[in-house]
Motif scaffolding. Structure first.
Motif, mmCIF file in Angstrom:
data_model
loop_
_atom_site.group_PDB
_atom_site.id
_atom_site.type_symbol
_atom_site.label_atom_id
_atom_site.label_comp_id
_atom_site.label_asym_id
_atom_site.label_seq_id
_atom_site.Cartn_x
_atom_site.Cartn_y
_atom_site.Cartn_z
ATOM 1 N N VAL A 26 0.882 -1.173 0.000
ATOM 2 C CA VAL A 26 0.000 0.000 0.000
ATOM 3 C C VAL A 26 0.913 1.215 0.000
ATOM 4 N N GLY A 29 -1.632 7.599 -0.048
ATOM 5 C CA GLY A 29 -3.073 7.699 -0.251
ATOM 6 C C GLY A 29 -3.888 6.963 0.788
ATOM 7 N N ASP A 30 -3.238 6.254 1.700
ATOM 8 C CA ASP A 30 -3.972 5.640 2.804
ATOM 9 C C ASP A 30 -3.407 6.170 4.117
ATOM 10 N N ASP A 31 -3.902 5.658 5.253
ATOM 11 C CA ASP A 31 -3.407 6.164 6.539
ATOM 12 C C ASP A 31 -1.948 5.816 6.758
ATOM 13 N N CYS A 32 -1.536 4.668 6.242
ATOM 14 C CA CYS A 32 -0.142 4.240 6.332
ATOM 15 C C CYS A 32 0.229 3.606 4.995
ATOM 16 N N ILE A 34 2.145 0.211 3.474
ATOM 17 C CA ILE A 34 2.412 -1.144 3.950
ATOM 18 C C ILE A 34 3.530 -1.727 3.082
ATOM 19 N N ALA B 79 -5.781 3.235 12.398
ATOM 20 C CA ALA B 79 -6.699 3.238 11.259
ATOM 21 C C ALA B 79 -6.360 2.138 10.261
ATOM 22 N N MET B 80 -5.141 1.669 10.319
ATOM 23 C CA MET B 80 -4.700 0.594 9.422
ATOM 24 C C MET B 80 -4.821 -0.762 10.117
ATOM 25 N N ALA B 145 -4.450 -5.628 6.691
ATOM 26 C CA ALA B 145 -4.511 -4.159 6.800
ATOM 27 C C ALA B 145 -5.889 -3.623 6.423
ATOM 28 N N LEU B 146 -6.352 -2.634 7.181
ATOM 29 C CA LEU B 146 -7.616 -1.948 6.897
ATOM 30 C C LEU B 146 -7.326 -0.786 5.959
ATOM 31 N N CYS B 147 -7.864 -0.838 4.744
ATOM 32 C CA CYS B 147 -7.565 0.218 3.785
ATOM 33 C C CYS B 147 -8.771 1.119 3.545
ATOM 34 N N ARG B 148 -8.514 2.201 2.806
ATOM 35 C CA ARG B 148 -9.589 3.142 2.495
ATOM 36 C C ARG B 148 -10.376 2.712 1.263
ATOM 37 N N HIS B 149 -9.780 1.878 0.439
ATOM 38 C CA HIS B 149 -10.367 1.621 -0.885
ATOM 39 C C HIS B 149 -11.316 0.433 -0.909
ATOM 40 N N ALA B 227 -11.381 1.460 6.720
ATOM 41 C CA ALA B 227 -11.265 2.309 7.915
ATOM 42 C C ALA B 227 -10.389 3.515 7.620
ATOM 43 N N ILE B 228 -10.621 4.565 8.401
ATOM 44 C CA ILE B 228 -9.790 5.778 8.350
ATOM 45 C C ILE B 228 -9.871 6.398 9.732
ATOM 46 N N ASP B 229 -8.873 7.189 10.103
ATOM 47 C CA ASP B 229 -9.017 7.923 11.357
ATOM 48 C C ASP B 229 -9.455 9.348 11.033
#
Lengths: 345, 345
Positions: A26, A29-32, A34, B79-80, B145-149, B227-229
């Protein structure tokens, strides 16, 4: 990664010019971000900040600034023997200046492309000064890292390239900029102002070469015992090796690698002073046992990087309290004013 | 890591109070830190900068600043779904102020200890403003991992804790500091100034709780799709999920989790505005499929974190161009002024 200034990141730092590595799962564009790693890899991590008026002049070109910010971090990875992999970039700017950002990001990605580094995240914020912090990560095979604490008595002390050019270049830049404030260079006398030599020294200050391949070769070949990159000045950085390795050193002053340009512009005496205490050369200082010297010559033969033996590691006697002794042409000499560079001084 | 200010690092940031993790092979004091990883781990990496006058008031206590700088980065890891592991700290300071550094470093290590995070490096530099950049790394099992997409049509939208408290707390702080400059809060009317409520809101602004355990649980259980913070404001951050997932959302305004204190001090209307657009709540916004809703209730039952369903993910029709629609008690309503927080605006 913060979303606050999404447009800046989108526009300047996620363009197609950015290298993509397969080990980045990743990216921006995301929180972290990877990343993934294989089992026998270790990760080397370093962080360096450059602040306007402290580390660079406000007149610096954005392209030079981007280059140098990237190079200083690559140099730390090189000193550990790591292969550069992922950068995070935190950029504080007084305002959004598209010309500035265009030039900065283009130069930044040129360096990243050259070393196959992926920009995996960062943060863009507003502040009165330009501040650039990069966290750089590199990959290193298990057990191969070059550390500061592992120099051995009897090791020979080597330096890549030449020393003092960056300090010379800075002195010339400050002179060009009409610096009148009290600074370390105000007493520097200039012997000659040949244009070629001046340009060479300024270029060495603005565009130091991180010794990435050399560091990697020294690490994977297990030929060096200890290493550091010369950011604060040769003596200051060598002292870190000596303290962490509980050793002392004898330096042969006549062997210091000085460029012809540095000697021509500043004279031999000042050139030596720059070489010993000037910062930001980003050459590697490494120690090699007597046993490995011949192998070293063979390993580095085709690398295209000069290297010079400038002294030897000795034991340390806490009663004498001297980490550094100097010889010139076989005679012990005393030096004064050998302090490194400290931003808070 | 730079050596320039070795004493500062030695004195304040390598003390015994620092947690040590076994996966840190080389720590502060060399050119890089070296970390190791097991095979099925992925690494989550995030960078956040806080700049004086942009992200915090010059009057902030160093302990609060250290807490918040650490918490915002922990929130990105949360958030991830990553477990916090290693921090690098880049600190730019106008001068070496021992009281400031004592308080900052003590508070910083309290947070790091609490989350078992090792400080593995950094850089201390001089500059006219306080600037803090942290690069935080966490560990996450492969594929979790929790992503935004990855939000799906039909997913329910959840929020942890309550929204808007941080913006309320900031408005109170600016008022206390006699802010007279044009700011987002100058038109905020205050209904009541009960001391308990004000302190609660200010505390929520200064000491937001990163939802580390919640994020980790959501990730390893595979119960959440995305997820996102919430750092820039609920609507701004939810929009990142919607854009990246190519979805839209319907928000039920009456369901927004608002604290009693926020409503008491600012009134229901302003509280809702803070909840939708106020930044720095550091709550998690996550989406859960209908299928997983019951499991979610069971999984989070003993976690001690409130969570509220505030809407649902819908498909996105590019012709309508609306990512967000709002309902109040079942009726569609229009909202104006729903922009998030952008430092350059």
């Amino acid at each position: 990664m913060s979303n606050g200034e999404f447009d800046v990141i989108q526009r300047y730092f996620t363009a197609s010019k950015r290298p993509r590595r397969k080990d980045v799962i990743v990216s921006i564009g995301d929180d972290c971000a990877i990343t993934e790693h294989s089992r026998n890899q270790r990760i080397a991590i370093t962080t360096d900040t450059m602040v306007e008026n402290t580390h660079f002049l406000p007149t610096i070109r954005p392209a030079d600034l981007a280059y140098k910010a990237a190079a200083t971090n690559l140099s730390d990875l090189a000193a550990m023997g790591a292969e550069p992999a992922w950068f995070s970039l935190a950029l504080t700017l007084p305002k959004i200046d598209s010309l500035w950002l265009d030039e900065f990001s283009q130069s930044f990605f040129e360096v990243l492309n050259h070393y196959n580094v992926d920009l995996i995240g960062g943060d863009t914020t507003k502040g009165a000064l330009h501040v650039i912090t990069i966290t750089a990560q590199g990959i290193i095979p298990k057990g191969k890292a070059l550390c500061r604490h592992s120099a051995k008595v009897g090791d020979w002390i080597y330096i890549s390239g030449s020393l003092g050019d960056s300090a010379g270049g800075l002195a010339l830049l400050l002179r060009e900029n009409g610096a009148t404030t009290k600074s370390a260079v105000e007493n520097v006398s200039i012997s000659s102002l040949n244009e070629y030599d001046c340009r060479y020294l300024i270029q060495r200050h603005l565009r130091p070469t991180p010794r990435v391949l050399l560091g990697f070769e020294l690490a994977v070949s297990s030929l060096a015992n200890a290493a550091i990159d010369i950011s604060d000045g040769f003596l200051a950085d060598l002292t870190h090796i000596l303290e962490r390795s509980q050793c002392s050193a004898v330096i042969h002053l006549e062997k210091l690698p000085l460029s012809a340009s540095l000697i021509k512009v500043f004279g031999a005496q000042q050139a030596e002073r720059f070489a010993l205490t000037g910062g930001e050369d980003y050459e590697l200082c490494f120690t090699v046992s007597e046993h490995n010297r011949a192998k070293l010559e063979r390993a580095l033969m085709h690398m295209g990087v000069a290297y010079t033996c400038v002294g030897q590691i000795h034991g340390f006697n806490p009663h004498h309290k001297k980490r550094l002794r100097f010889q010139r042409d076989g005679q012990l000499v005393e030096l004064v004013d050998t302090a490194g560079f400290d931003h808070f001084r």
